[in-house]
Design an enzyme around this catalytic site. Structure first.
Site, short mmCIF file in Angstrom:
data_model
loop_
_atom_site.label_atom_id
_atom_site.label_comp_id
_atom_site.label_asym_id
_atom_site.label_seq_id
_atom_site.Cartn_x
_atom_site.Cartn_y
_atom_site.Cartn_z
N TYR A 37 -2.37 -6.37 -45.64
CA TYR A 37 -2.47 -7.72 -45.42
C TYR A 37 -1.56 -8.39 -44.79
O TYR A 37 -1.67 -9.18 -43.90
CB TYR A 37 -2.81 -8.29 -46.89
CG TYR A 37 -2.93 -9.73 -46.98
CD1 TYR A 37 -1.83 -10.69 -47.38
CD2 TYR A 37 -4.04 -10.30 -46.57
CE1 TYR A 37 -1.85 -12.13 -47.44
CE2 TYR A 37 -4.11 -11.87 -46.99
CZ TYR A 37 -3.16 -12.58 -47.35
OH TYR A 37 -3.13 -13.79 -47.33
N SER A 85 0.45 -16.68 -43.62
CA SER A 85 0.89 -16.24 -44.97
C SER A 85 2.32 -15.88 -45.02
O SER A 85 2.77 -15.35 -43.91
CB SER A 85 0.14 -15.30 -45.61
OG SER A 85 0.59 -14.87 -46.74
#
Lengths: 245, 445
Positions: free
Chosen positions: A150, A137
Site C-alpha cells: 500500500y 497517505s
C-alpha cells in the site's frame, strides 16, 4: 468559492462522502463518481435534501483507464474541483503471497488515480483553471514492513501529484496533495487505531476545503503527522531496517 | 463491523458500564447483531440514564444518518433514525420549517426522539412528538422490518412511540415539520411569588405557544414554589427589529463554551446554589417585558455550553422528573417542594411545566404538571430521590424513563398502571425481549 462544481472520485469512500458533504454545505454542486454508482442514491438524496445543491451520480471505474476519457466526456459539466479519494488498503500479508492481490492494491492506489487525474489535468489545463486534489497517505513517506505494498503505491501517487503540480504551475490549475494518517472510515473499520492520532473523515474534508482556499500544496491530516513523518523519514536506514513499526 | 468495548453512560454520566458497542451501517449489519443476542439501539446518548446501553451489545445508530425525502407541500420529512435534530433545523429552518415538538437539546437523534416520545415547552397545546409521526420502520427480532402507522400495524406504532427502544430497532420514520415565519421567538417573563401563583399563571397562559417555569426550589415557607414563567411565541416578520429582519431564519454559528473534563464537585454547596437561585430570580423578575430571542437561545440555551453535564463533577448527575395528574398537582407539588426545602439537597436546575392531555400506551406525559430537578450524584441524593419517588407515586404521578437512572423496579411498577399491558406485549411477540437495556433490566421491563 461556492457555486463551483466539485467532482468526487471514489464517492463511496468515507473521505469521499465527507468531502462531498462539506462542499455541498458550502453551496457547491457535487458529482459523485464510483462503481455501481446507483447504490449511492441514498447518499445523493441526503446531500441534496440537506444542502439544496444538485448532486449527480456518475459510473466510474478507476481501474479501467481506457474508459477515463469517455468518463470525463460524460460529465455534462467539467468540474472546477476534482477530488480523488479512490484507494484500497488491501492486506499486506496476503499481498506478499499473492501477486495478483498486490497488483490490485498498487493499481487502485497509484495507476488508477494517476490515470484519471492525468485526463482531468489535460482538460483543466486546456481550460486554464481548476483544482485537482489527490488523497495519498503518510504511508507513502517511507516503505515499512507492515504495509509497503500500500505504502509504495501511495509513494508513487505522491510523486505523481508533485510532478503534476510542477507541470501545471502557471497554467491556472492547482494541485493539492493530501496526506492523511489514520482516518476512521470503512477502510480502517476492523483496525484498532490510536484515538489521539485518528482523524474523522470530516476533519479531512475540512482540511481539503481550507487547502483549496489557501492554495496549499501538501497538507497532513492531522497536522501532527507532518512531525511524525519527518522523524520517520530521517531515521537512518541501518536502524530503520531493524525496526518493527 | 467491529464492535469495540467502550465505557458508556447517559448524559448524566451515571451509571457507567463497559459495553460492547457496534456502529452498524446497513440493515444486514443489524441482522448480524440480532442473531447474536440481546441488543439496544443508541442514538446520541442524551437520555440521562441507562436507557441506551446494553453491556452485551449496543448498536450506535448514528451511521444511519440519511435524510431520505422531503415534501415541501406538507412539510413531511422522511429520515433515517440517526439523523440529528440539529441537522434537521440547519437544513429546514432556512426554508421556513421548524420541529413541531422539541426537547431541551437539539443534539438528539430522530430514533431517540421517537423512543422517548419527547415533549417540549408546547406540550400543553400540541402534545408530544409522537403526534407528528406518520410512520416508522422498525426492525423486529427476526430481522424483518415492519412499517407501522395509525393505519397499519397500529399496535407496534403505538408501543414504539415512547417504548424506549424495547419494541425493536427504529430504522427510519416520516414526520411533519411545522411552518414558522421566522427563526425568532417573542419571550415574556412573568414572575410568580409562590406555587399557587405559578400554577395560576400557567392556567392563564393556556393560549401561549410555549410555556415553562424555572422554579426557585430553595425557597421555603410562604415563598415556596416561587418561579419565573417564561412564555414564548414564534415571532412574525413584523415583530423583528432591522438586524433580525435582514435574515429572519439565520442559523448562528455560536461560539461555544466548553466545560473541562474532570471538574471537581465544588459547585454544589447549598449556600452557593441559594445565592445563584436568588440572583437569577431577581434578574428575571426585573426583565418582565417581551423580548426577541433567537431560536437557538430560546429552545436550546444549554446546548451553548458543550459538555455542560461535566459541571456536576466526576460523580455525574442524576435527574428526577415526574408528572402529576392535574387534580393532584397542587398537593403533590407542595409535598415535593416542601420535602426538597426541608432536605439539605440543592438542585442546580428546577423546571415546572403544565402538560396537556395525552393518552399513550407507554409515553410519559399526562395532563397535569411535570417537575424536573437536577442533582449531583451522591449517596444522600440517591436516598432522597427515593423519597421523592414515593411522594410522586402517592399523588398518582409517574416518571420519565429518558431521565431515570436509579429508580427501583418496585417504585416504577407502582407508578405505572399501563405496565402489565406493556409486559404482555413484550412477552407475546417472540423475541421482543431481545431488545433490552440496562434500564429495562433494572426496572424489570
Amino acid at each position: 468559492m461556492s457555486g463551483r462544481t466539485v467532482l468526487i472520485l471514489g464517492g463511496r469512500s468515507g473521505i469521499g462522502l465527507a468531502t462531498a458533504r462539506a462542499f455541498a454545505a458550502a453551496g457547491h454542486p457535487v458529482q459523485l463518481a464510483a462503481r455501481n454508482v446507483e447504490s449511492l442514491e441514498t447518499a445523493r438524496t441526503d446531500i441534496e435534501i440537506r444542502y439544496g445543491v444538485p448532486v449527480t451520480l456518475h459510473e466510474f471505474d478507476a481501474l479501467d483507464s481506457a474508459s477515463h476519457g469517455r468518463f470525463v466526456d460524460s460529465l455534462k459539466i467539467l468540474p472546477d474541483i476534482a477530488v480523488c479519494a479512490v484507494g484500497v488498503l488491501g492486506d499486506q500479508k496476503e499481498g506478499e503471497r499473492d501477486l495478483k492481490s498486490a497488483i490490485l492494491v498498487m493499481r487502485s492506489n497509484f495507476e488508477g488515480p494517476a490515470s484519471i487525474l492525468s485526463e482531468l489535468a489535460n482538460r483543466f489545463e486546456a481550460r486554464g483553471s481548476g483544482t485537482l486534489v489527490g488523497i495519498s497517505s503518510v504511508a507513502g513517506e517511507r516503505g515499512r514492513a507492515t504495509n509497503y505494498i500500500y505504502g509504495s503505491a501511495k509513494a508513487g501517487f505522491t510523486a505523481f501529484l508533485s510532478g503534476l503540480r510542477n507541470r501545471l504551475s502557471g497554467t491556472g490549475v492547482h494541485v493539492v496533495t493530501v496526506l492523511p494518517g489514520f482516518v476512521a472510515t470503512p477502510m480502517t473499520e476492523g483496525m484498532d487505531l490510536p484515538p489521539r492520532l485518528t482523524a474523522q473523515p470530516e476533519d479531512v474534508a475540512a482540511a481539503i476545503a481550507r487547502a483549496i482556499v489557501k492554495r496549499k500544496n501538501v497538507i497532513y491530516v492531522r497536522p501532527v503527522w507532518r512531525l511524525v513523518m519527518t522523524v520517520i523519514r530521517n531515521i537512518p536506514e541501518p536502524i530503520f531496517r531493524r525496526m518493527r513499526i | 463491523m467491529m464492535p469495540r468495548m467502550t465505557m458508556l453512560s447517559g448524559w448524566g454520566r451515571f451509571p457507567q458500564f463497559q459495553c460492547k458497542v457496534s456502529r452498524p451501517r446497513t440493515a444486514a449489519d443489524l441482522r448480524h447483531l440480532l442473531a447474536e443476542g440481546s441488543v439496544i439501539a443508541r442514538g446520541n446518548g442524551r437520555a440521562y440514564g441507562d436507557s441506551a446501553l446494553n453491556i452485551r451489545a449496543t448498536a450506535d445508530m448514528r451511521h444511519f444518518n440519511h435524510m431520505l425525502a422531503f415534501d415541501a407541500a406538507s412539510g413531511q420529512l422522511t429520515a433515517e433514525a440517526g439523523v440529528m435534530l440539529g441537522d434537521i433545523i440547519s437544513a429546514f429552518l432556512p426554508r421556513g420549517w421548524f420541529p413541531p415538538v422539541t426537547p431541551g437539546t437539539k443534539f438528539v437523534t430522530l430514533g431517540g426522539m421517537i423512543a422517548a416520545d419527547v415533549h417540549g415547552k408546547n406540550h400543553h397545546r400540541h402534545g408530544s412528538f409522537g403526534g407528528f409521526l406518520d410512520w416508522i420502520d422498525v426492525m423486529q427480532a427476526d430481522g424483518q422490518t415492519v412499517r407501522c402507522s395509525k393505519d397499519e400495524n397500529r399496535d407496534l406504532f403505538e408501543w414504539t412511540i415512547g417504548g424506549m427502544g424495547l419494541t425493536g430497532i427504529i430504522l427510519r420514520a416520516a414526520f411533519r415539520l411545522a411552518r414558522v415565519e421566522t427563526g425568532w421567538v417573542r419571550q415574556t417573563v412573568i414572575p410568580a411569588v409562590d406555587l399557587e401563583s405559578t400554577m395560576a399563571a400557567f392556567e392563564a397562559a393556556e393560549a401561549s405557544a410555549y410555556s415553562v417555569a424555572w422554579i426557585d426550589c430553595l425557597s421555603s415557607g410562604p415563598r415556596l414554589g416561587r418561579s419565573l414563567l417564561l412564555l414564548g411565541e414564534h415571532a412574525s416578520p413584523g415583530d423583528l427589529h432591522a438586524a433580525a429582519a435582514a435574515n429572519p431564519f439565520a442559523i448562528f454559528e455560536r461560539r461555544k463554551l466548553s466545560v473541562p473534563f474532570g471538574m471537581p464537585s465544588i459547585a454544589h454547596a447549598a449556600p452557593l446554589a441559594r445565592a445563584f437561585n436568588a440572583m437569577h430570580y431577581w434578574r428575571g423578575a426585573r426583565d418582565a417585558r417581551a423580548r426577541l430571542v433567537d431560536w437557538d437561545r430560546y429552545f436550546y440555551p444549554l446546548d451553548a455550553i458543550l459538555g455542560w453535564n461535566r459541571i456536576y463533577g466526576r460523580n455525574g448527575m442524576v435527574q428526577f422528573q415526574c408528572v402529576l395528574p392535574l387534580d393532584r398537582s397542587h398537593k403533590g407539588l407542595l409535598a415535593l417542594l416542601s420535602a426538597l426545602s426541608a432536605s439539605r439537597q440543592a438542585p442546580l436546575l428546577a423546571v415546572l411545566k403544565r402538560m396537556g392531555k395525552q393518552d399513550s400506551r407507554f409515553s410519559f406525559p399526562m395532563e397535569g404538571y411535570t417537575l424536573a430537578l437536577d442533582f449531583p450524584v451522591s449517596p444522600a441524593v440517591l436516598e432522597f430521590l427515593s423519597r421523592l419517588d414515593q411522594i410522586a407515586v402517592e399523588h398518582g404521578g409517574r416518571f420519565y424513563l429518558a431521565k431515570d437512572s436509579r429508580m427501583a423496579a418496585a417504585t416504577f411498577h407502582a407508578s405505572e398502571p399501563r405496565l402489565p399491558e406493556f409486559l404482555a406485549m413484550r412477552a407475546e411477540k417472540t423475541g421482543t425481549r431481545l431488545f433490552a437495556s440496562a434500564q429495562s433490566e433494572r426496572l424489570g421491563l
